[in-house]
Design an enzyme around this catalytic site. Structure first.
Site, PDB file in Angstrom:
ATOM      1  N   LYS A  42       0.822  -1.227   0.000  1.00 32.24           N
ATOM      2  CA  LYS A  42       0.000   0.000   0.000  1.00 32.24           C
ATOM      3  C   LYS A  42       0.850   1.268   0.000  1.00 32.24           C
ATOM      4  O   LYS A  42       2.070   1.211   0.144  1.00 32.24           O
ATOM      5  CB  LYS A  42      -0.943  -0.015   1.206  1.00 32.24           C
ATOM      6  CG  LYS A  42      -1.759  -1.270   1.349  1.00 32.24           C
ATOM      7  CD  LYS A  42      -2.794  -1.452   0.253  1.00 32.24           C
ATOM      8  CE  LYS A  42      -3.476  -2.789   0.469  1.00 32.24           C
ATOM      9  NZ  LYS A  42      -4.648  -3.029  -0.325  1.00 32.24           N
TER      10      LYS A  42
HETATM   11  C1  LIG Z   1      -5.643  -3.922   0.467  1.00 34.48           C
HETATM   12  C2  LIG Z   1      -7.065  -3.624   0.373  1.00 34.48           C
HETATM   13  C3  LIG Z   1      -7.968  -4.052   1.377  1.00 34.48           C
HETATM   14  C4  LIG Z   1      -7.561  -4.950   2.519  1.00 34.48           C
HETATM   15  O1  LIG Z   1      -6.518  -4.472   3.323  1.00 34.48           O
HETATM   16  P1  LIG Z   1      -5.603  -5.530   4.117  1.00 34.48           P
HETATM   17  O2  LIG Z   1      -4.775  -4.667   5.035  1.00 34.48           O
HETATM   18  O3  LIG Z   1      -4.777  -6.259   3.108  1.00 34.48           O
HETATM   19  O4  LIG Z   1      -6.510  -6.440   4.875  1.00 34.48           O
HETATM   20  C5  LIG Z   1      -9.298  -3.676   1.252  1.00 34.48           C
HETATM   21  N1  LIG Z   1      -9.736  -2.940   0.227  1.00 34.48           N
HETATM   22  C6  LIG Z   1      -8.908  -2.510  -0.761  1.00 34.48           C
HETATM   23  C7  LIG Z   1      -9.455  -1.664  -1.860  1.00 34.48           C
HETATM   24  C8  LIG Z   1      -7.553  -2.858  -0.722  1.00 34.48           C
HETATM   25  O5  LIG Z   1      -6.735  -2.453  -1.710  1.00 34.48           O
END
Ligand SMILES: *Cc1c(COP(=O)(O)O)cnc(C)c1O
Length: 219
Positions: free
Chosen positions: A179
């Site tokens: 992220k």
């Molecule tokens: C990564 C992501 C999630 C989930 O986050 P995690 O920390 O991996 O559980 C949810 N929604 C979107 C759009 C994402 O890109």
């Protein structure tokens, strides 16, 4: 191999991790609290609650807004699977609205037709750092008394006319390795509603407000 994302982790991050390990307090503590305050400020939100992942933040947001079996949540099919998965996890039904081909985010003109008597919330996704059109979405949410849970897992610090995502409704962020900002694994929930913040703080820690004093998060 070509990596999808290259996390920028250098000396400052190494030293911060060492400081935490050496402090002996490796869960919660002052660093997490400082991160929450800083993140709330960045998102122009009153409260930010650190959670173990973006998925867990979305899950707790749905529970905090009393979304459960028999309810419907309007969202987009064009997202990471977690968005629809958490809706199913609480026993509700994801109702998909198509995307705007110009932005790849939920098309605001298609939301109203997807509303039924079972609709409880709208869950827009701010995809690839691009915010979903929140102004028309909020008008619809107000008209039908629906909760707004923003999946901002890919859009930390993105803004619409200067207003940060996560401050329009209940905001959910991820700090997974790929992220915009990472803690390895991690998440954050932002809100301007003190009742939602309190419920989420209790639920992230088995109903505890104080250590070993379990309460109930019901409204
Ligand atoms: C990564 C992501 C999630 C989930 O986050 P995690 O920390 O991996 O559980 C949810 N929604 C979107 C759009 C994402 O890109």
């Amino acid at each position: 191999m070509i990596s999808v994302a290259q996390p920028l982790l250098g000396r400052a991050e190494e030293e911060a991790v060492l400081e935490v390990i050496r402090s002996g307090q490796i869960a919660q503590g002052k660093h997490v609290e400082a991160f929450e305050r800083c993140f709330a400020k960045t998102c122009a939100s009153d409260e930010a609650v650190a959670i173990s992942s973006g998925t867990a933040a979305l899950h707790l947001a749905l529970l905090a807004h009393n979304v459960g079996p028999g309810d419907e949540v309007i969202t987009t099919p064009f997202s990471f699977a977690a968005t629809a998965n958490v809706i199913i996890l609480v026993g509700a039904l994801p109702v998909f609205v198509d995307i705007d081909p110009d932005t790849y985010t939920m098309h605001p003109d298609l939301i109203e037709a997807a509303i039924s008597t079972h609709t409880k919330a709208i869950m827009p996704v701010h995809l690839y750092g691009h915010p979903c059109a929140m102004k028309p979405l909020l008008e619809i949410a107000k008209k039908y008394h629906l909760a707004v849970i923003e999946d901002a897992c890919q859009a930390h610090a993105a803004t619409i006319e200067g207003q940060p995502v996560g401050s329009f409704g209940t905001g959910c962020f991820s700090f997974y390795a790929t992220k915009n900002i990472t803690t390895g694994e991690g998440g954050m929930l932002t809100t301007n509603d003190p009742a939602i913040a309190e419920r989420v703080r209790m639920m992230r820690s088995h109903g505890q407000k104080e250590r070993y004093k379990q309460g109930h998060h019901g409204s």
